[in-house]
Design a protein around this motif. Structure first.
Motif, PDB file in Angstrom:
ATOM      1  N   ASN A 104      -4.138   8.611  -7.444  1.00 51.05           N
ATOM      2  CA  ASN A 104      -3.597   8.544  -6.090  1.00 51.05           C
ATOM      3  C   ASN A 104      -3.751   9.864  -5.351  1.00 51.05           C
TER       4      ASN A 104
ATOM      5  N   ASN B 188      -5.490   3.678  -1.849  1.00 51.01           N
ATOM      6  CA  ASN B 188      -4.956   4.929  -2.392  1.00 51.01           C
ATOM      7  C   ASN B 188      -5.967   6.054  -2.199  1.00 51.01           C
TER       8      ASN B 188
ATOM      9  N   TYR C 161       0.854  -1.183   0.000  1.00 49.07           N
ATOM     10  CA  TYR C 161       0.000   0.000   0.000  1.00 49.07           C
ATOM     11  C   TYR C 161       0.890   1.234   0.000  1.00 49.07           C
ATOM     12  N   PRO C 162       0.428   2.350  -0.599  1.00 49.62           N
ATOM     13  CA  PRO C 162      -0.873   2.532  -1.258  1.00 49.62           C
ATOM     14  C   PRO C 162      -0.932   1.824  -2.605  1.00 49.62           C
ATOM     15  N   SER C 163      -2.145   1.444  -3.008  1.00 51.91           N
ATOM     16  CA  SER C 163      -2.312   0.766  -4.282  1.00 51.91           C
ATOM     17  C   SER C 163      -3.759   0.843  -4.729  1.00 51.91           C
TER      18      SER C 163
ATOM     19  N   SER D 213      -0.704   6.870   1.425  1.00 45.13           N
ATOM     20  CA  SER D 213      -2.080   6.475   1.103  1.00 45.13           C
ATOM     21  C   SER D 213      -3.065   7.626   1.267  1.00 45.13           C
TER      22      SER D 213
END
Length: 494
Positions: A375, A218, A210-212, A247
């Motif tokens: 993002n 995200n 993460y973030p993803s 994130s």
């Protein structure tokens, strides 16, 4: 101290160090009584009658996911209840949410919240109930509330949404009467409108997953991570907070328990600012004029080679892949990608924009710009760049995949159709099959979900477990394989 006590002291010291190194759980000597109680319970599950023998066995062999989950289950306290530590909820409801809601009404009605270390789900559902109470037209919004935990048994209970009386201690009467229905067994089941707002997933905060976009971590507005960090070593606390900082959207909020506040300030004083509210201290991600989040150490790896396609499949996408591979190797693109991976999105966007003039590199640049804006929470701009990438090359599966992810985050129609286009263009696109499987799973269409999960698992066998999958922002093939297996376990337990 006699010989037996000395030996036991030495064993506990080595085992606590082993836990800290392997899974991040921190047990200084003053917490050894908690460690002993936990390992006694874990030893029974591992079928050991002697706890010392169990500790030696664990240290002698590599920890797999099953052992980690068992240890986490017994060595951490999963005890929670609805609206625990109400001061934090009061600060959100009174001071933070009104401004956030007003801002989003002017643009996209999107709200994203993450309960990290959600245990059996009381916190995540509390957040959903709070949102419903302060946003009367919540059905017209796209609201994502994610609960993650390392314990699949707790996640199964969270997904079921059925609770005993003990989960309602210190809560007002309106909670049970307004948002639950009594069952025949004397339990309480969450109402469907709240349950549908929340999704649960396995996630180990120690991993760089993460973030993803893939696991929905995200562009988060608010992260609750309470009574979780106290289990980690100080250096690992800083690592977790750095990733959670990435994130968060700019100006997003991190909520920890009162006992963990000092550790946050020490971990990231330049990236997170403490904000005082009545009886609560919350933390806000630094706004642009302050220093950006410090970079997370990373290694730029070459993109793994995709599983071998049949000649028919290869003929459709080979040209796009050749151009994409060439563009991805350019130093300028690698520089932009490095900035993106560090969370320096403005700088990454500026660098990627320079590549648009290059015919070979512009599609990769457009795709990267779409991910950067996604993002940052700017889904309208992300969608615009996805559209340009698709227009430039309608046969490039990546453009359709990113468009699908943006549409799904917006709650707009067309996401599933774009995913189907992706797998039509590239039947070996693992993430598209995984996402389709997850969508069908959420719809209760288990047969279709199983089909796409099976395809994804077959494709993942072409990778080594440690290979980083393309377009995942760091998720490995082994990790995605485990995620799919965990989803199936949760489905079977429901």
């Amino acid at each position: 101290m006699n010989t037996e006590q000395t030996y036991r002291h030495s064993l506990l010291s080595r085992f606590s160090g082993f836990l800290a190194q392997q899974i991040g759980l921190y047990f200084p000597q003053q917490r050894w009584p908690d460690l002993v109680r936990g390992i006694e319970a874990a030893a029974r599950e591992f079928d050991f009658h002697n706890t010392e023998e169990c500790m030696r066995w664990l240290m002698s062999t590599p920890l797999n996911r099953s052992r980690i989950e068992t240890l986490a289950c017994h060595l951490t306290v999963g005890e929670t209840y609805f609206f625990r530590e109400p001061q934090a909820f009061h600060a959100l409801q009174t001071y933070i949410m009104p401004a956030l809601i007003h801002s989003r009404r002017q643009h996209e009605k999107i709200l994203r919240i993450w309960s990290a270390g959600c245990a059996t789900g009381e916190e995540a559902y509390s957040l959903a109930i709070m949102v419903q109470r302060i946003i009367p037209d919540f059905r017209q919004w796209h609201i994502s509330i994610l609960g993650t935990d390392i314990n699949p048994h707790a996640l199964a209970k969270a997904e079921a949404g059925i609770y005993r009386e003990w989960s309602f201690r210190n809560t007002p009467d309106w909670l049970k009467t307004g948002y639950f229905r009594a069952t025949e067994k004397g339990h309480y089941e969450i109402i469907s409108s709240v349950q549908k707002m929340v999704s649960f997933a396995y996630l180990n905060l120690m991993e760089n997953a993460y973030p993803s976009l893939i696991n929905n971590t995200n562009a988060i507005d608010i992260i609750f991570c309470r009574n979780v960090l106290m289990y980690f070593k100080p250096d690992l606390v800083a690592q977790v907070i750095r990733r959670q900082c990435l994130s968060l959207t700019t100006g997003g909020w991190l909520v920890v328990s009162p006992t963990e506040t000092q550790g946050i300030n020490q971990a990231l004083p330049e990236a997170i600012e403490a904000v005082n509210f009545p009886n609560a201290v919350l933390h806000r991600k630094a706004v642009p004029h302050t220093a950006p989040c410090p970079s997370v150490p990373f290694l730029i790896l070459p993109e793994p080679i995709s599983p071998v396609k049949t000649m028919k499949q290869a003929g459709v996408v080979q040209l796009a892949q050749d151009k994409g591979l060439s563009a991805s190797k350019s130093p300028d693109y690698q520089h932009a990608l490095a900035l993106y991976q560090q969370g320096l999105y403005d700088q990454a966007g500026a660098q990627a924009a320079k590549l648009l003039a290059n015919p070979q590199g512009k599609i990769k640049a457009m795709s990267l710009l779409a991910k950067i804006h996604a993002n940052q929470g700017n889904l309208a701009k992300a969608k615009e760049w996805c559209g340009q990438a698709i227009e430039a090359n309608p046969k490039d599966p990546l453009g359709h995949y990113l468009m699908a992810m943006v549409l799904l985050e917006q709650g707009a129609d067309g996401g599933k159709m774009e995913l189907k286009r992706t797998v039509d263009l590239d039947p070996s696109f693992v993430l598209a099959h995984f996402t389709l499987g997850n969508l069908y799973r959420q719809e209760g269409r288990r047969r279709e979900a199983g089909k796409h999960f099976d395809i994804a698992l077959r494709l993942l066998k072409a990778y080594a477990p440690r290979d980083i999958l393309p377009e995942t922002d760091g998720i490995t093939a082994g990790r995605l394989t485990e995620i799919i297996h965990t989803m199936r376990e949760l489905e079977n337990a429901a």
